[in-house]
Enzyme design. Structure first.
Site, PDB file in Angstrom:
ATOM      1  N   ARG A  99       0.817  -1.206   0.000  1.00 20.15           N
ATOM      2  CA  ARG A  99       0.000   0.000   0.000  1.00 20.15           C
ATOM      3  C   ARG A  99       0.852   1.259   0.000  1.00 20.15           C
ATOM      4  O   ARG A  99       0.352   2.366  -0.223  1.00 20.15           O
ATOM      5  CB  ARG A  99      -0.945  -0.012   1.213  1.00 20.15           C
ATOM      6  CG  ARG A  99      -1.972   1.112   1.225  1.00 20.15           C
ATOM      7  CD  ARG A  99      -3.169   0.784   2.121  1.00 20.15           C
ATOM      8  NE  ARG A  99      -2.762   0.286   3.430  1.00 20.15           N
ATOM      9  CZ  ARG A  99      -2.473   1.054   4.468  1.00 20.15           C
ATOM     10  NH1 ARG A  99      -2.510   2.373   4.353  1.00 20.15           N
ATOM     11  NH2 ARG A  99      -2.147   0.509   5.625  1.00 20.15           N
ATOM     12  N   TYR A 119     -17.149  17.976 -15.654  1.00 18.54           N
ATOM     13  CA  TYR A 119     -17.267  16.538 -15.481  1.00 18.54           C
ATOM     14  C   TYR A 119     -18.230  16.226 -14.342  1.00 18.54           C
ATOM     15  O   TYR A 119     -18.114  16.775 -13.237  1.00 18.54           O
ATOM     16  CB  TYR A 119     -15.889  15.937 -15.209  1.00 18.54           C
ATOM     17  CG  TYR A 119     -15.911  14.500 -14.764  1.00 18.54           C
ATOM     18  CD1 TYR A 119     -16.574  13.516 -15.510  1.00 18.54           C
ATOM     19  CD2 TYR A 119     -15.281  14.112 -13.584  1.00 18.54           C
ATOM     20  CE1 TYR A 119     -16.610  12.198 -15.087  1.00 18.54           C
ATOM     21  CE2 TYR A 119     -15.304  12.789 -13.162  1.00 18.54           C
ATOM     22  CZ  TYR A 119     -15.974  11.840 -13.912  1.00 18.54           C
ATOM     23  OH  TYR A 119     -16.014  10.548 -13.489  1.00 18.54           O
ATOM     24  N   ASP A 125      -8.253  20.071 -13.933  1.00 17.89           N
ATOM     25  CA  ASP A 125      -8.442  18.779 -14.580  1.00 17.89           C
ATOM     26  C   ASP A 125      -7.944  18.921 -16.016  1.00 17.89           C
ATOM     27  O   ASP A 125      -8.544  19.625 -16.828  1.00 17.89           O
ATOM     28  CB  ASP A 125      -9.924  18.384 -14.554  1.00 17.89           C
ATOM     29  CG  ASP A 125     -10.162  16.970 -15.083  1.00 17.89           C
ATOM     30  OD1 ASP A 125      -9.384  16.517 -15.947  1.00 17.89           O
ATOM     31  OD2 ASP A 125     -11.135  16.335 -14.653  1.00 17.89           O
ATOM     32  N   LYS A 154      -8.238   7.654 -19.588  1.00 15.34           N
ATOM     33  CA  LYS A 154      -8.601   8.241 -20.874  1.00 15.34           C
ATOM     34  C   LYS A 154      -7.384   8.320 -21.797  1.00 15.34           C
ATOM     35  O   LYS A 154      -6.797   7.310 -22.141  1.00 15.34           O
ATOM     36  CB  LYS A 154      -9.242   9.609 -20.633  1.00 15.34           C
ATOM     37  CG  LYS A 154     -10.341   9.625 -19.587  1.00 15.34           C
ATOM     38  CD  LYS A 154     -11.477   8.663 -19.884  1.00 15.34           C
ATOM     39  CE  LYS A 154     -12.709   8.896 -19.031  1.00 15.34           C
ATOM     40  NZ  LYS A 154     -12.532   8.655 -17.595  1.00 15.34           N
TER      41      LYS A 154
END
Length: 347
Positions: free
Chosen positions: A44, A95, A162, A187
């Site tokens: 982690r 978004y 973003d 994306k």
């Protein structure tokens, strides 16, 4: 050595030591725990694939990158930097995931939310009075509006952008004064519609450390396979983006001259296009149903052309009902045009 061109950085960054006999690509390391005494204790905390991917994205954006299990996980980590009751200024059209997150935080009193037209610089600056964070998109999703990012430098205590649509090849917000950049790496960065991944890039090491601490504490860690695939996809981003952008520009020119189309929104670069079909929602839905080559599906940035009517989703009421969001892929332009032409036919 002088700074390399971004297209070269995409190919060369995050390659490892380069020592004789070592692999050219950083190997996938599948282990949840490590022998005591080394720099990594548990899975982690770190993984060589995360480090390689983060090195490449950080080099492209000009900051320190932290990868996440998804784009929303990265957005949530950045939102966590806002102090309790702090003011967040965000686009009214953007978004859906980020809008919903900020609305949820506001609904429980965690933040005060001010929504603005991010393309109206004066309105944004006025709304940012006393703001803890300005959250910006440029181009915006799905309307493809543009914000003057340079003019918004220092507008709030933190400015986050973003940059999913533009990618660091077309825009580097940190160089324009932003403090943090976020990508849905699912994306364009990965580019093959086979990964769910996010990344945040901070201007300073101190900010990056705070974002990384959130990732560790909240467990929103990426998988080694996902980061491997994303880095592999990133290597071809320059050529993919060049091809899809060229095709997008040609399709835009044809669509703007087409009487079946009410409007075309295109920022002048990139592979995202918004097409408003005459006849509203029913006509736009019919176009999607008639597609034969382009894929009727959500998401964007893959090698295949993806088209969907964004207004079909709850919470997208501000989007024109006949708007189709088009993510232009790598198919031949004439094949794509033939498909769009027949899909636009009245039937």
């Amino acid at each position: 050595m002088e700074r390399l061109d971004p297209s070269t950085i995409a190919v060369t960054a995050g390659r490892g030591s380069g020592a004789a006999g070592t692999p050219v690509n950083v190997p996938i390391e599948l282990s949840s725990t490590y022998h005591a005494g080394g720099p990594v204790i548990y899975g982690r905390d770190s993984n060589p694939q995360w480090v390689a991917f983060e090195s490449a994205v950080g080099a492209l954006e000009g900051g320190d990158a932290v990868s996440f299990a998804s784009g929303m996980a990265a957005i949530a980590a950045v939102a966590s930097l806002v102090p309790a009751k702090g003011v967040v200024v965000a686009p009214e059209v953007a978004y859906k995931g980020s809008r919903n997150l900020f609305a949820d935080l506001a609904s429980v009193g965690r933040i005060e939310l001010r929504l603005v037209d991010i393309t109206d610089t004066s309105a944004v600056l006025a709304a940012c009075d006393g703001a803890s964070m300005l959250w910006a998109e440029s181009p915006t999703n799905p309307m493809l509006g543009l914000a003057d990012l340079a003019a918004l430098e220092g507008a709030a205590s933190l400015v986050a952008v973003d940059n999913t649509f533009a990618t660091p090849l077309l825009q580097q917000p940190l160089s324009l004064g932003a403090d943090i950049v976020v990508h849905s790496a699912s994306k364009l960065l990965s580019g093959h519609t086979d990964v769910v991944l996010g990344v945040a890039v901070a201007r300073t090491a101190e900010l990056a450390a705070r974002i990384k601490a959130h990732r560790t504490l909240h467990g929103a860690i990426p998988g080694p396979m996902e980061t491997y695939l994303a880095l592999r996809g990133l290597r071809t981003l320059p050529v993919r983006l060049e091809r899809s952008s060229s095709t997008a520009a040609e399709l835009v020119a044809r669509l703007r001259a087409d009487s079946r189309v009410e409007d075309v929104r295109y920022p002048g670069y990139g592979q995202m296009v918004a097409v408003i079909v005459r006849g509203g929602a029913d006509a736009a839905d019919a176009v999607c149903e008639r597609l034969r080559l382009a894929v009727h599906a959500t998401s964007l940035g893959g090698v295949e052309t993806l088209i969907e009517r964004r207004g079909r989703y709850a919470g997208e009421e501000a989007t024109p009902p006949g708007l189709l969001r088009v993510s232009v892929g790598l198919e031949h332009v004439e094949d794509l045009w033939a498909d769009l032409d027949q899909a636009l036919a009245s039937g």
